[in-house]
Design an enzyme around this catalytic site. Structure first.
Site, short mmCIF file in Angstrom:
data_model
loop_
_atom_site.label_atom_id
_atom_site.label_comp_id
_atom_site.label_asym_id
_atom_site.label_seq_id
_atom_site.Cartn_x
_atom_site.Cartn_y
_atom_site.Cartn_z
N ARG A 32 -64.65 -106.81 -25.18
CA ARG A 32 -63.18 -106.74 -25.25
C ARG A 32 -62.52 -107.86 -24.46
NH1 ARG A 32 -63.92 -100.34 -25.12
NH2 ARG A 32 -63.97 -100.15 -27.38
N LEU A 57 -69.23 -103.08 -25.46
CA LEU A 57 -67.87 -103.27 -25.96
C LEU A 57 -66.90 -103.62 -24.84
CD1 LEU A 57 -67.66 -100.44 -28.65
CD2 LEU A 57 -67.75 -102.89 -29.05
N TYR A 84 -61.84 -105.41 -34.54
CA TYR A 84 -63.18 -105.26 -33.97
C TYR A 84 -63.20 -105.14 -32.45
CZ TYR A 84 -63.73 -110.53 -34.38
OH TYR A 84 -63.62 -111.88 -34.33
N GLU A 85 -64.36 -104.76 -31.92
CA GLU A 85 -64.52 -104.35 -30.51
C GLU A 85 -63.67 -103.11 -30.21
OE1 GLU A 85 -66.83 -105.82 -29.04
OE2 GLU A 85 -66.92 -107.83 -29.85
N GLY A 86 -63.57 -102.22 -31.19
CA GLY A 86 -62.72 -101.03 -31.03
C GLY A 86 -61.31 -101.38 -31.46
#
Length: 602
Positions: A271, A267, A409-411
């Protein structure tokens, strides 16, 4: 091979150490090889993606797969893959710019590309055994086979380690039997190599596995229907179900219980790449808006002549320019850190992992800042187009819908905001970033008598750089006092972390815009950078306002009495200009240039 640069700042140190403009990498520093790569990727986007926008919007999943194969044939899927495994083995900056310029045609392709090259291929490249890499990576790098990443579950989203999917060793000890379900799996409809996370027995952490999927011999794998989504409509997104699915024991990725670490590190890279994937979209949206504003006449005047429209165009361009400045600054730091690690004898795998991990704070900052900027950009793009912006005939509404997922997304951005400050505090505890001494200095400064001298600000950006220094003091003052007050419980106070994170983000972004512009003004002459100087100054002005608001909210929420009064006075002192910029004048300077060039031209 150029010599390895060793005196670079560690992740998060931008907050407590001054960065010289000569030490930042900018897009104007692209090598000949990088420029050729950018041009090739742009040409691919213009030829293979943009003309087919309507088909992507009509959920043509087969087109996404076909376009991915073409990208593979041209080597674009293997830019980051070492040459030993069939890739181009290019550096981190080249990986970023490929992701940047290939992503703006449609969010559907961008998502498929990002999921495959990032979380689909990279975990094997970085965590796989030599046998696993030889077996799987060349086919992934060439686009012969596609990858998907199965982490999220109905009950496990932001809390990725809480997944319920299980992996049980078979009696003969040769396989793991996987049972469970995953959701929101990008590329699920055409992927043949799944990275699946599951828990063995009662392990604290999940474990990663490489699963080969063959639809003619499904091995207990079933796929749900394609999800119907707000945006990224031709990106294949399905649920994946596992029913006694067998995976050979040698297909465990890394070590037992190592899955959570793989997920988190994947991730980090995801990011910063997501930030890259939002950059060219902003450039293109801004260009479309400028062209329309120049053509569209109201009251016998092109709407680009109106101040309200100029303001929008200038802010859109400014955020794109600064986002680009910060993204490539961080990308080069990561590339340099990888080179340092390799020169010290680390393997490529270890070097890349540690290199990216070092700048996890910056990766989170960029993910939040650029994903929010692209949404604002598309939103204002619709507004410039007026009623036409709301129509599917113009490119704006699809851009707006596609941009929306980037904040999730990606946290989610909320998680990334918490992470950026949380990781900084952890680095301070480990002694990697000295926050304590600078924070104590700021506390002492608050007690002292301020200087009333007016410095000489005749040199370009001298006042702006002084303000950046003072904004760093704001962060140290607020975060320092909050850590003192709450200690390890600080992470329970999410609204305070949120405010601190907004301050941190604006400092990094504003400083990146100023350093890039200062570097270019020194080498190309100030006259050539007139509009860029205006953008750097405009961004900083906006950043000061955001920081003021967030710091004030923090101070009045956790401090009281004399402490509160003193910190508010400090805030006033640290956010004050000696010479305020003419904000309307800055916007007009930027907008006039956009109008004249009829495109985003920076």
């Amino acid at each position: 091979m150029s010599e390895v640069k060793t005196d670079i700042l560690r992740g998060g140190q931008f907050l407590v150490k001054e960065t010289k403009c000569e030490d930042v990498f900018t897009p104007e520093d692209f090598s000949e090889e990088q420029t050729m790569m950018r041009d090739a990727v742009q040409e691919f986007n213009d030829r293979e993606i943009i003309p087919h926008k309507n088909r992507f919007e009509a959920k043509d999943y087969a087109l996404t797969e076909e376009t991915m194969r073409k990208a593979g044939e041209l080597g674009f899927l293997g830019v980051a893959v070492p040459e030993a495994y069939g890739g181009l083995g290019m550096g981190f900056v080249s990986t970023m710019l490929t992701c940047d310029y290939i992503s703006s045609g449609t969010g559907s392709f961008s998502t498929a590309f990002g999921a495959h090259t990032g979380i689909g291929t990279m975990p094997i490249t970085l965590y796989g055994t030599e046998e696993q890499k030889q077996k799987y990576v060349p086919a992934l790098a060439s686009g012969e086979r596609f990858g998907a990443y199965c982490l999220t579950e109905p009950g496990a989203g932001s809390d990725a380690n809480s997944g319920k999917t299980t992996a049980e060793l078979t009696e003969d000890g040769k396989h793991y039997k996987i049972n469970g379900q995953k959701m929101w799996i990008s590329n699920a409809g055409f992927a043949e190599i799944f990275i699946v996370f599951a828990r063995i027995e009662d392990d604290k952490n999940i474990t990663g596995f490489i699963l080969e999927y063959d639809k003619d011999n499904p091995n207990g794998v079933t796929l749900g229907e394609e999800e119907h989504k707000l945006g990224i409509r031709a990106s294949s997104t399905r649920q994946v179900f596992f029913n006694d699915t067998l995976v050979p024991v040698e297909n465990m990725l890394s070590v037992r219980g190592g899955g959570f670490k793989i997920a988190m590190n994947a991730l980090n890279v995801g990011r910063i790449k997501l930030a890259a994937a939002c950059l060219d979209s902003q450039r293109r949206i801004t260009t479309e808006a400028v062209k329309y504003a120049n053509e569209r006449k109201q009251f016998k005047t092109p709407i680009a002549e109106f101040g309200a429209i100029k303001s929008k165009l200038a802010e859109m361009a400014t955020n794109a320019y600064v986002g680009e400045s910060a993204s490539y600054r961080a990308a080069k730091n990561i590339e340099d850190r990888i080179a340092i690690r390799e020169s010290e004898g680390n393997s490529h795998q270890e070097a890349e992992l540690k290199g990216v991990e070092e700048y996890a704070i910056e990766c989170s900052i960029l993910k939040v800042a650029v994903s929010e900027d692209v949404q604002d950009c598309a939103d204002e793009g619709i507004q410039v187009f007026g009623g036409m912006g709301f129509s599917e005939e113009t490119p704006m509404e699809a851009a707006w819908r596609d941009a929306r997922i980037a904040r999730i997304y990606e946290g989610t951005n909320e998680i990334n905001r918490m992470l950026s400050v949380g990781m900084l505090v952890k680095k301070a505890m480990k002694g990697h970033v000295d926050l304590l001494n600078p924070a104590m200095k700021v506390a002492d400064e608050l007690m002292g008598i301020p200087s009333f001298d007016t410095p000489d600000y005749s040199e370009l950006f001298s006042e702006e750089k002084e303000i950046i220094g003072k904004l760093k003091k704001v962060f140290l003052m607020v975060a320092g006092a909050a850590i003192q007050k709450f200690g390890p419980d600080l992470e329970q106070h999410q609204q305070l972390l949120n405010a601190a994170s907004n301050i941190l983000i604006e400092i990094y972004m504003a400083e990146s815009g100023i350093l890039r512009t200062e570097k270019n003004a020194k080498r190309f002459g100030e006259d050539s950078q007139k509009e860029q100087i205006a953008m750097a100054q405009l961004y900083l002005y906006n950043a000061v306002e955001i920081i003021n608001k967030n710091a004030k909210e923090g101070i009045i929420s956790f401090a009281e009495g004399d402490e509160q009064r003193m910190m508010l006075m400090g805030l006033k002192r640290f956010t004050k200009y000696a010479n305020y910029p003419n904000v309307v004048g800055l916007r007009n300077t930027i907008a006039e240039k956009l109008k004249a060039e009829n495109k985003y031209c920076f």
